[in-house]
Design a protein around this motif. Structure first.
Motif, PDB file in Angstrom:
ATOM      1  N   PRO A   1      54.239 -16.447  25.900  1.00 25.13           N
ATOM      2  CA  PRO A   1      54.307 -14.991  26.017  1.00 25.13           C
ATOM      3  C   PRO A   1      53.528 -14.272  24.924  1.00 25.13           C
TER       4      PRO A   1
ATOM      5  N   SER B   1      46.704  -1.726  34.369  1.00 26.11           N
ATOM      6  CA  SER B   1      48.120  -2.069  34.207  1.00 26.11           C
ATOM      7  C   SER B   1      48.773  -2.178  35.584  1.00 26.11           C
ATOM      8  N   GLU B   2      49.802  -2.988  35.658  1.00 25.71           N
ATOM      9  CA  GLU B   2      50.538  -3.140  36.908  1.00 25.71           C
ATOM     10  C   GLU B   2      51.145  -1.810  37.338  1.00 25.71           C
ATOM     11  N   LYS B   3      51.559  -0.990  36.374  1.00 24.42           N
ATOM     12  CA  LYS B   3      52.137   0.330  36.668  1.00 24.42           C
ATOM     13  C   LYS B   3      51.114   1.212  37.394  1.00 24.42           C
TER      14      LYS B   3
ATOM     15  N   PHE C   1      44.498  -7.932  35.377  1.00 27.58           N
ATOM     16  CA  PHE C   1      45.715  -7.269  34.918  1.00 27.58           C
ATOM     17  C   PHE C   1      45.699  -7.259  33.393  1.00 27.58           C
ATOM     18  N   PHE C   2      45.887  -6.083  32.809  1.00 29.69           N
ATOM     19  CA  PHE C   2      45.831  -5.960  31.359  1.00 29.69           C
ATOM     20  C   PHE C   2      46.873  -6.838  30.675  1.00 29.69           C
ATOM     21  N   SER C   3      48.070  -6.928  31.247  1.00 30.68           N
ATOM     22  CA  SER C   3      49.121  -7.733  30.613  1.00 30.68           C
ATOM     23  C   SER C   3      48.725  -9.209  30.541  1.00 30.68           C
ATOM     24  N   THR C   4      47.964  -9.690  31.526  1.00 31.10           N
ATOM     25  CA  THR C   4      47.483 -11.072  31.500  1.00 31.10           C
ATOM     26  C   THR C   4      46.466 -11.243  30.382  1.00 31.10           C
ATOM     27  N   TRP C   5      45.585 -10.265  30.233  1.00 27.69           N
ATOM     28  CA  TRP C   5      44.562 -10.352  29.193  1.00 27.69           C
ATOM     29  C   TRP C   5      45.205 -10.343  27.811  1.00 27.69           C
ATOM     30  N   VAL C   6      46.184  -9.472  27.589  1.00 28.12           N
ATOM     31  CA  VAL C   6      46.833  -9.390  26.281  1.00 28.12           C
ATOM     32  C   VAL C   6      47.500 -10.715  25.930  1.00 28.12           C
ATOM     33  N   ALA C   7      48.187 -11.313  26.890  1.00 27.39           N
ATOM     34  CA  ALA C   7      48.909 -12.559  26.627  1.00 27.39           C
ATOM     35  C   ALA C   7      47.980 -13.731  26.327  1.00 27.39           C
ATOM     36  N   THR C   8      46.730 -13.659  26.770  1.00 28.15           N
ATOM     37  CA  THR C   8      45.802 -14.782  26.572  1.00 28.15           C
ATOM     38  C   THR C   8      44.590 -14.415  25.731  1.00 28.15           C
TER      39      THR C   8
END
Length: 92
Positions: A42, A62-64, A24-31
């Motif tokens: 966050p 992305s989740e979307k 998931f891209f959002s997971t990668w961005v956060a870490t």
């Protein structure tokens, strides 16, 4: 464990659709790719751990986009007993 569940569903002749999403891209961005820090903040960390030379290819979505593909698969009779792979954007 996932493979065993998938094999059991297939052997039971149940309708299924498998959607392979990768990371998931959002997971990668956060870490910043350091999943040992997942859920710790966050915001991206100040430092990350690189494994190897840091050039390991990976794909993220992305989740979307996952939700959109899932909704379309629900309406597509050709998706029954099929596999969908979402993996177009390789980065290192």
């Amino acid at each position: 464990i996932k493979r065993a569940v998938f094999d059991a569903v297939r052997e039971a002749d149940l309708p299924y659709t498998v959607i392979y999403t990768n990371g998931f891209f959002s997971t990668w961005v956060a870490t910043l790719g350091d999943l040992t820090r997942f859920g710790s903040s966050p915001l991206p960390p100040d430092e990350v751990t690189l494994y190897g030379d840091g050039n390991v290819p990976a794909t993220f979505v992305s989740e979307k986009d996952i939700a959109a593909v899932t909704m379309r698969a629900l309406e597509d009779p050709d998706a029954v007993r099929g596999e969908i792979r979402i993996a177009q954007n390789k980065i290192t």
